[in-house]
Motif scaffolding. Sequence first.
Motif, PDB file in Angstrom:
ATOM      1  N   LEU A  15      48.592  57.450  41.495  1.00 60.04           N
ATOM      2  CA  LEU A  15      47.425  57.818  42.711  1.00 60.04           C
ATOM      3  C   LEU A  15      47.432  58.331  43.656  1.00 60.04           C
ATOM      4  O   LEU A  15      46.495  58.861  44.442  1.00 60.04           O
ATOM      5  N   LEU A  16      48.271  57.328  45.020  1.00 57.45           N
ATOM      6  CA  LEU A  16      48.800  58.216  46.235  1.00 57.45           C
ATOM      7  C   LEU A  16      49.132  59.551  46.539  1.00 57.45           C
ATOM      8  O   LEU A  16      48.841  59.721  46.958  1.00 57.45           O
ATOM      9  N   SER A  17      49.956  59.736  45.779  1.00 55.49           N
ATOM     10  CA  SER A  17      49.764  61.399  45.894  1.00 55.49           C
ATOM     11  C   SER A  17      49.460  62.340  44.947  1.00 55.49           C
ATOM     12  O   SER A  17      49.346  63.856  45.368  1.00 55.49           O
ATOM     13  N   ASN A  18      47.975  61.820  44.758  1.00 53.98           N
ATOM     14  CA  ASN A  18      47.271  62.892  43.908  1.00 53.98           C
ATOM     15  C   ASN A  18      46.287  63.511  44.911  1.00 53.98           C
ATOM     16  O   ASN A  18      45.933  62.993  46.223  1.00 53.98           O
ATOM     17  N   PRO A  19      46.240  64.817  45.209  1.00 53.17           N
ATOM     18  CA  PRO A  19      45.991  65.719  46.736  1.00 53.17           C
ATOM     19  C   PRO A  19      44.419  65.969  46.806  1.00 53.17           C
ATOM     20  O   PRO A  19      44.560  65.144  47.517  1.00 53.17           O
ATOM     21  N   GLU A  20      43.639  65.366  44.993  1.00 54.26           N
ATOM     22  CA  GLU A  20      42.476  64.488  45.821  1.00 54.26           C
ATOM     23  C   GLU A  20      41.982  63.260  46.807  1.00 54.26           C
ATOM     24  O   GLU A  20      41.021  62.971  47.528  1.00 54.26           O
ATOM     25  N   MET A  21      42.753  62.824  46.033  1.00 55.64           N
ATOM     26  CA  MET A  21      42.604  60.837  46.809  1.00 55.64           C
ATOM     27  C   MET A  21      43.504  61.062  48.072  1.00 55.64           C
ATOM     28  O   MET A  21      42.796  60.689  49.094  1.00 55.64           O
ATOM     29  N   ILE A  22      44.290  62.155  48.376  1.00 58.95           N
ATOM     30  CA  ILE A  22      45.412  62.509  50.180  1.00 58.95           C
ATOM     31  C   ILE A  22      43.961  62.976  51.073  1.00 58.95           C
ATOM     32  O   ILE A  22      43.944  62.802  51.929  1.00 58.95           O
ATOM     33  N   ALA A  23      43.448  64.462  49.908  1.00 56.78           N
ATOM     34  CA  ALA A  23      42.139  64.413  50.492  1.00 56.78           C
ATOM     35  C   ALA A  23      41.010  63.823  51.024  1.00 56.78           C
ATOM     36  O   ALA A  23      40.773  64.026  52.823  1.00 56.78           O
TER      37      ALA A  23
END
Length: 424
Positions: A15-23
């Motif tokens: 989850l923390l590496s999910n691009p949507e979460m990062i953005a």
Amino acid sequence: MVTEARVPDRLPAVLLSNPEMIAACRRRDFAAVFRLLKLAGVYPSLIARACDMTPSRVGEIIAGKRKIEKIDLVERIADGLHIPGRMLGLASRTWEQEAAPAQPRCHAPAPAASSQGLSAPIDPEFFVSHLRTVMPGHYKAANLLGSRHALDAVTRHVDLLDRLQQSTGGSTRDELLAIGARTAEFLGWLNQDLGDFSGALFWSDRAMEWAQESGDDVMAAYVLFRKSNQATAQRNAQKAVSLARAAQRSAGATHRIRALAAQQEAQGHALMGNPRFAQAKFDEAHELAAAPDDSHADDALDLAYCTPTYIEMQRANCLIDFGDPRTAVGMFESELRSLPPIYRNDQGVYLSRLARAYAVSGEPEQAAAAAGRALSIAIDTESARTMSELSAAGKALQRWHAVPEVAMFTGRLTLMSTADPLDR
């Protein structure tokens, strides 16, 4: 705080590496962050407790109605949800440093069984049985003493139900969802009575979701009625009528639910200025409420209030706006005498409406007396419903401001209305 809310000590790496979460974190777009967390199983009720916020505020953030800009709240979210500081443009958090890998120890770790004993989960079936026993007491506390007396306990119940249903399967999960729907619906009502419509809508939606998951058609029908009631309170007449009709069409609508929905449709017609339609639906509701119903399909709901007396109280309120306040006065006076004392919270609402009926009828002293009694109840119960009705009565009394009894009441009402509101 995190342990108490049962948010994972560490959010999953995926989850923390999910691009949507990062953005989303980079933009500090917490509506997107919270939605992604929900998809990962961290539900809004858990987010609220972990971040020391109310569920209604979390719901508003997800809906885009509220933005988070203050740095202290951003830090609180980072710490509550264990989102690394770098993802939100913050300095490394204290808990990140404390959680750094420790050096290997020479001695053996403590037996796992000892830690399991400290956090043994509650048995879901036992909790369902417990809730069925205690909920009637919460209903009585809210009716007699005010919604705030039940709010904290019921909120905790729903929070625990939410956690249990995520890790339970089979028929036990269906039972959790069924009692959860009833508890969440009641939590929605408590929030509405206290003036938090965002919280009320949030929990009514959750109740509908759980009712549909568990196949509880009776509960789904009742939630449609309750959502119609919320629309009426916000003076959205078209929505009130359409939701009330949906409740009456529902497969799970019992006699009492149809009675409640019919009178709710009547109130919607009244808001639209259609007295003929309103009166017809009130007549239908009265007949349904008075008819015997041996099905017992809705016994699990708190529907004891659905009586002909309740229907006539709602009709009387509409008669004030239909230009017949004298008839409304007689109906309120008669029905209040038969109202059971447990419904003290509702008594405050009805006394406020009686006061407005007296004021519109040109009887300021009687209006002030009824309003004064209602205000005393509102002070005890903290009911926003009653205060809203008292505000309407106060406006109707403005032309009588020189009457001593009216002046005394309006002074008390002004004092209460200007007091610092609770931070919800």
